[in-house]
Design a protein around this motif. Structure first.
Motif, PDB file in Angstrom:
ATOM      1  N   UNK A 167       1.021  -1.172   0.118  1.00  0.00           N
ATOM      2  CA  UNK A 167       0.095  -0.087  -0.076  1.00  0.00           C
ATOM      3  C   UNK A 167       0.961   1.196   0.138  1.00  0.00           C
ATOM      4  N   UNK A 168       0.231   2.579  -0.378  1.00  0.00           N
ATOM      5  CA  UNK A 168       1.227   3.864  -0.293  1.00  0.00           C
ATOM      6  C   UNK A 168       2.092   3.969   0.922  1.00  0.00           C
ATOM      7  N   UNK A 169       1.497   3.446   1.981  1.00  0.00           N
ATOM      8  CA  UNK A 169       2.300   3.809   3.384  1.00  0.00           C
ATOM      9  C   UNK A 169       2.732   2.516   4.119  1.00  0.00           C
ATOM     10  N   UNK A 170       2.435   1.497   3.601  1.00  0.00           N
ATOM     11  CA  UNK A 170       2.639   0.338   4.251  1.00  0.00           C
ATOM     12  C   UNK A 170       3.387  -0.816   3.627  1.00  0.00           C
ATOM     13  N   UNK A 171       4.156  -1.763   4.280  1.00  0.00           N
ATOM     14  CA  UNK A 171       4.971  -2.654   3.670  1.00  0.00           C
ATOM     15  C   UNK A 171       5.018  -3.883   4.665  1.00  0.00           C
ATOM     16  N   UNK A 172       5.001  -5.041   3.995  1.00  0.00           N
ATOM     17  CA  UNK A 172       5.375  -6.121   4.931  1.00  0.00           C
ATOM     18  C   UNK A 172       6.753  -6.814   4.622  1.00  0.00           C
ATOM     19  N   UNK A 173       7.435  -7.458   5.659  1.00  0.00           N
ATOM     20  CA  UNK A 173       8.681  -8.123   5.420  1.00  0.00           C
ATOM     21  C   UNK A 173       8.783  -9.535   5.903  1.00  0.00           C
ATOM     22  N   UNK A 174       9.680 -10.349   5.607  1.00  0.00           N
ATOM     23  CA  UNK A 174      10.328 -11.393   5.963  1.00  0.00           C
ATOM     24  C   UNK A 174      11.814 -11.307   6.185  1.00  0.00           C
ATOM     25  N   UNK A 175      12.573 -11.722   7.321  1.00  0.00           N
ATOM     26  CA  UNK A 175      13.974 -11.378   7.429  1.00  0.00           C
ATOM     27  C   UNK A 175      14.575 -12.373   8.364  1.00  0.00           C
TER      28      UNK A 175
END
Length: 218
Positions: A167-175
């Motif tokens: 989304x324009x202001x959201x991100x998801x991550x795997x680390x």
């Protein structure tokens, strides 16, 4: 007389045909649907987030555990494909396990039971966006600290991950991170109180649209 009648009949037929043709809908080319192109995503800016995952103490008998915490970071995008940044995080964990015995060569002292109630890191990040501006592949490494065996230990960490701006202001991550806390942990009864461990976590970040960075993020 017949030629006159024939000419009048032909004229009437032509007029009727022309009028009928005028009433038919015009044959226009079908409109072409506009192509929707999403604007390129810029990773430049301040962000904060939460993550949760699991870990495993390296060596010895370990049951592993869970971890979870928060983070704050800043990214700066260089050109269309490269991103550099700095991130700091803090996590509580339930990691615990038995220690190592003395190795056969006697090069490493024995370790008693180990636990890691919490740890934190301060890491530099370097990433590439590659095929999609909203997908960031990155590596990270830097300073780490935490509580091991009731004392504060320092060390280092290295790892990497993938982050997706959904989304324009959201991100998801795997680390994934490997962390070695081997300094300043002290010893009790000749046993080292440091710890090295692996963690895998997932998280979500919110990217702040600060006024000074608005033009850079468009």
């Amino acid at each position: 007389m017949k030629p006159v009648i024939t000419a009048l009949a032909l004229a009437a037929a032509y007029t009727a045909g022309a009028a009928q043709a005028a009433d038919l809908p015009s044959q226009k080319a079908a409109p072409i649907a506009p192509q929707l192109t999403l604007p390129a995503f810029s990773w430049t800016g301040l962000y904060a987030g939460l993550d949760i995952g699991g870990g495993l103490l390296a060596g010895g008998a370990s049951n592993g555990g869970v971890s979870g915490g928060g983070l704050v970071g800043y990214n700066h995008q260089i050109g269309p494909a490269f991103v550099v940044g700095l991130e700091t995080d803090f996590s509580g964990t339930s990691l615990a396990g038995g220690g190592r015995g003395t190795d056969p060569l006697g090069l490493r002292p024995p370790e008693g039971p180990r636990s890691l109630p919490w740890f934190g890191t301060v890491r530099g990040r370097f990433g590439v966006t590659g095929f999609d501006s909203r997908v960031l592949l990155y590596g990270a490494g830097g300073f780490a600290y935490g509580e091991t065996g009731g004392r504060i230990s320092e060390g280092w960490t290295v790892g990497g991950g993938v982050e997706w701006a959904f989304a324009p202001k959201w991100s998801a991550k795997t680390e994934y991170l490997y962390t070695d806390l081997g300094k300043n942990g002290g010893r009790e009864g000749g046993a080292s109180r440091g710890a090295d461990f692996h963690t895998v976590r997932v998280g979500v970040n919110y990217h702040f649209d600060l006024p000074m960075l608005a033009s850079a993020r468009r």
